[in-house]
Design an enzyme around this catalytic site. Structure first.
Site, PDB file in Angstrom:
ATOM      1  CG  ASN A   1      -0.239  -0.150   2.516  1.00 33.03           C
ATOM      2  OD1 ASN A   1       0.573   0.697   2.889  1.00 33.03           O
ATOM      3  ND2 ASN A   1      -0.511  -1.237   3.250  1.00 33.03           N
TER       4      ASN A   1
ATOM      5  CE  LYS B   1       9.262 -11.739 -14.084  1.00 33.24           C
ATOM      6  NZ  LYS B   1      10.177 -10.966 -14.967  1.00 33.24           N
TER       7      LYS B   1
ATOM      8  N   PRO C   1      -3.389 -12.137   9.684  1.00 29.75           N
ATOM      9  CG  PRO C   1      -1.401 -12.259  10.903  1.00 29.75           C
ATOM     10  CD  PRO C   1      -1.969 -12.538   9.551  1.00 29.75           C
ATOM     11  CG  ASP C   2      -7.731  -7.788  13.212  1.00 26.79           C
ATOM     12  OD1 ASP C   2      -7.022  -6.922  13.764  1.00 26.79           O
ATOM     13  OD2 ASP C   2      -8.886  -7.566  12.815  1.00 26.79           O
TER      14      ASP C   2
ATOM     15  CG  LEU D   1      -6.315  -2.866  16.644  1.00 24.86           C
ATOM     16  CD1 LEU D   1      -5.478  -2.201  17.729  1.00 24.86           C
ATOM     17  CD2 LEU D   1      -6.933  -1.813  15.715  1.00 24.86           C
TER      18      LEU D   1
ATOM     19  CG  PHE E   1      -3.475   4.948  13.390  1.00 24.69           C
ATOM     20  CD1 PHE E   1      -3.268   6.144  12.730  1.00 24.69           C
ATOM     21  CD2 PHE E   1      -2.975   4.800  14.670  1.00 24.69           C
ATOM     22  CE1 PHE E   1      -2.557   7.178  13.324  1.00 24.69           C
ATOM     23  CE2 PHE E   1      -2.260   5.818  15.281  1.00 24.69           C
ATOM     24  CZ  PHE E   1      -2.059   7.022  14.605  1.00 24.69           C
TER      25      PHE E   1
ATOM     26  CE  LYS F   1      -9.105  -0.792  12.157  1.00 23.65           C
ATOM     27  NZ  LYS F   1      -8.124  -0.217  11.206  1.00 23.65           N
TER      28      LYS F   1
ATOM     29  CE  LYS G   1      -9.929  -4.307  13.129  1.00 26.31           C
ATOM     30  NZ  LYS G   1      -9.471  -5.414  12.289  1.00 26.31           N
TER      31      LYS G   1
END
Length: 399
Positions: A208, A286, A303-304, A306, A323, A337, A341
């Site tokens: 990202n 490749k 995996p989460d 937070l 965040f 969220k 969480k």
């Protein structure tokens, strides 16, 4: 900041001991006094005469120096300093510290002290990654020992990886942070930062646009307030701050492992832009372009981190800050969220392309907590970090 501070410098037996000479010079330039202690192995790499000349003081080497015992004693020597610094922190010294051994002057001083201790590890990458060393690291962290480094780099043995000792100026910054008296002094805080890279094949990856700038500024602001900061960073485009313990990772799963290894902490700030998905089966060769055919990419959920930390039954940080980078319905999505969480606070921001926030120098955030949503004006990421760090200090003081 180091004027009139007293540093007891324990020099271990490793090739990185030569950096202790420059460290002594840097500390004395800043007004600190340095009392050097050398292990017998350290003398194989640097001479006591060189160390003494730079420190302007005698070098202590022998636990059974009866003249010295009459004048000061090893117990007193371990307690007159403002900070004990171990450079380099070899695998052997770390093992002695973790097990409470005291068979020479250096290990006896470390066991007898009630003064804070900072260690700059340095060893072969295999030694650093060995389960025994990692167990000792966990024990020492639990005992309140601070660490700076190690960094990734080429070793004297020719191997590359984590284990290279932090540079002298990095150690100076860590010493300054350790001696800083602030509202977060004595607190250990974890900060995650940057993107993660999830490999597709050896040359391609999912990523990202996160630069890691906001997480870096948060880590710097927390350290400025006196916190011991563990900074877990993905492959960010900005360098990490000085004076913090840096753990570099690439993937989300590596970041999760690093976060869990850093616990326990008083607070955690999860500013990293962790990739939600990874390749279910990243290939080792490749992927070749074939005319008229598109590769089929199978994804798996990452995996989460937070949520896992927020929902811990044991060892949960007293304050967990997440965040939320959103492009639509920012406040509503971030509020949902936080509840989903289980974290204490969410710092929400609008990262739509028009805002210029993702990868930019400024941020405009909304702090969401049990008290509701607090909208902050647009400001530099450094100012956002200072404001958040101060709020965290106030919250931790009240808990």
């Amino acid at each position: 900041m180091l004027k009139a501070k007293r540093i007891l410098l324990i020099i271990g037996g490793g090739i990185a001991a030569y950096k202790a000479l420059d460290l002594i010079r840097r500390l004395r330039e800043r007004g600190a006094s340095v009392t050097p202690v050398m292990t017998s192995a350290a003398a194989e790499f640097v001479t006591p005469l060189s160390v003494s000349a730079l420190a302007g003081e005698r070098v202590y080497t022998d636990l059974f120096d009866l003249t010295n015992e009459a004048e000061m004693g090893h117990i007193q020597l371990s307690r007159v300093a403002d900070l004990l610094v171990v450079v380099p922190g070899t695998a052997d010294l770390m093992a002695k510290m973790a097990q409470g051994l005291a068979n020479d002057l250096a290990s006896t001083l470390l066991l007898a002290t009630d003064t804070p201790v900072l260690v700059a590890p340095a060893m072969n990458v295999r030694m650093w990654e060995h389960p025994a060393t990692q167990r000792n690291l966990t024990v020492l962290r639990g005992d309140g020992v601070r660490f700076v480094g190690p960094n990734d780099g080429t070793m004297a043995c020719g191997e590359f990886g984590p284990g290279r000792m932090a540079e002298p100026l990095e150690i100076v910054a860590a010493i300054e942070a350790a001696l800083l008296v602030g509202p977060l002094s004595g607190r250990r805080v974890l900060v995650t930062s940057g993107p993660t890279h999830e490999p597709i094949d050896p040359v391609r990856y999912i990523a990202n646009r996160s630069s890691g700038a906001q997480g870096t500024e948060i880590a710097r602001a927390l350290a400025t307030l006196g916190a011991e900061v563990v900074f877990v960073t993905g492959p960010a485009s900005v360098p990490p701050p000085e004076g913090v313990e840096v753990v570099r990772v690439e993937t989300a799963r590596q970041m999760r492992d690093a976060v869990l290894a850093a616990l326990p902490v008083d607070a955690g700030v999860f500013a990293a832009a962790v990739a939600d998905w990874r390749m279910a089966d990243a290939v080792t060769s490749k992927i070749k372009k074939v005319a008229g055919k598109l590769p089929l990419l199978q994804f798996a959920e990452n995996p989460d981190i937070l949520a896992e930390v927020s929902q811990m039954e044991r060892g949960r940080p007293a304050l967990v800050v997440g965040f939320a980078a959103e492009t639509d319905d920012v406040e509503a999505n971030a509020t949902a969220k936080r509840l989903r969480k289980g974290c204490d606070w969410i710092v929400a921001n609008d990262v739509s392309p028009a805002t210029g926030i993702m990868g930019g120098a400024e941020n405009a955030v909304t702090l969401i907590s049990d008290a509701g949503a607090e909208v902050w004006p647009r400001m530099s990421k450094r100012e956002v970090a200072k404001r958040l760090a101060q709020r965290m200090a106030e919250a931790l003081r009240a808990r």
